[in-house]
Design an enzyme around this catalytic site. Sequence first.
Site, mmCIF file in Angstrom:
data_model
loop_
_atom_site.group_PDB
_atom_site.id
_atom_site.type_symbol
_atom_site.label_atom_id
_atom_site.label_comp_id
_atom_site.label_asym_id
_atom_site.label_seq_id
_atom_site.Cartn_x
_atom_site.Cartn_y
_atom_site.Cartn_z
ATOM 1 N N SER A 102 39.634 -3.344 73.993
ATOM 2 C CA SER A 102 39.365 -3.974 75.290
ATOM 3 C C SER A 102 38.602 -5.272 75.066
ATOM 4 O O SER A 102 38.004 -5.492 74.007
ATOM 5 C CB SER A 102 38.528 -3.026 76.156
ATOM 6 O OG SER A 102 38.010 -3.664 77.297
ATOM 7 N N TYR A 131 31.917 2.655 79.335
ATOM 8 C CA TYR A 131 33.233 2.168 78.924
ATOM 9 C C TYR A 131 33.105 1.106 77.844
ATOM 10 O O TYR A 131 33.802 1.149 76.820
ATOM 11 C CB TYR A 131 33.972 1.611 80.140
ATOM 12 C CG TYR A 131 35.348 1.057 79.820
ATOM 13 C CD1 TYR A 131 36.430 1.905 79.646
ATOM 14 C CD2 TYR A 131 35.537 -0.315 79.706
ATOM 15 C CE1 TYR A 131 37.684 1.402 79.361
ATOM 16 C CE2 TYR A 131 36.787 -0.831 79.424
ATOM 17 C CZ TYR A 131 37.869 0.031 79.245
ATOM 18 O OH TYR A 131 39.109 -0.486 78.963
#
Length: 252
Positions: A139, A152
């Site tokens: 990510s 996250y």
Amino acid sequence: MRGRNAVVIGGTSGIGKSLTLGMARAGANVVPTGRREANIAEVCAEIEAMGRKTVRKTCDAGSKESLDALRDAVVAELGGVDILLNAAGQTFRKPTLDVQEEEWNRIMDVNVTGILRACQSFYGPLKASGRGRIINIASLSSFVGLVQVTAYCASKAAVLSLTRSLAIEWAPDGINVNCIAPGVFPTELNAPLLNGTERGREFILRTPMKRFGKTEELVGACVLLASDSASFITGQSIAVDGGFLASGVNSI
């Protein structure tokens, strides 16, 4: 990629589904898996319509036994595994001060430990392939912080580190381990955080291409890393982000 066998953990929705179908279009036999039988049946039907082979079997990435059963079924039906793509993931938004330990642990288990389980489970057939490929979905938050998604971000930084560690440890076994770091791609997972929000507008402002990505725009990087063209690429992360990570000031 014709004749290659790929397994996609989290391959029935979002980014995982797009990459599943992209590898099938490139010639691979692809096994997309998740916990919902109906979703698996739908994506497998699309794969078979392209003339590729697949296996319909649910899997829970939270269970090593479930992953081992999937591995055994794929090897029995397709003869081996050449590519493992780890695309399952979860997120939630919450001020870090209010994050409960069980919420933190759930994100880490799905986003990091689930990848570890899958890599351990499929290590044997990937080594036997002689040209094994592991592709993990990282990510932007593997590299930068994002407000109120601390669990996250920490999990995706760990995915990048895990990718590098496995790459150097398993290189002698003929397994290349890399990851793709998507920019901002609206999916079922994150669309409520992006569409019509200040957060979404800020992402677009910071992205030189001034738009969100389309999941099919990730396929090229995936097919490259899964192919013989990536035979000397390992331990790397390819950002597909419209220039986000390269950007400083991008407004005139």
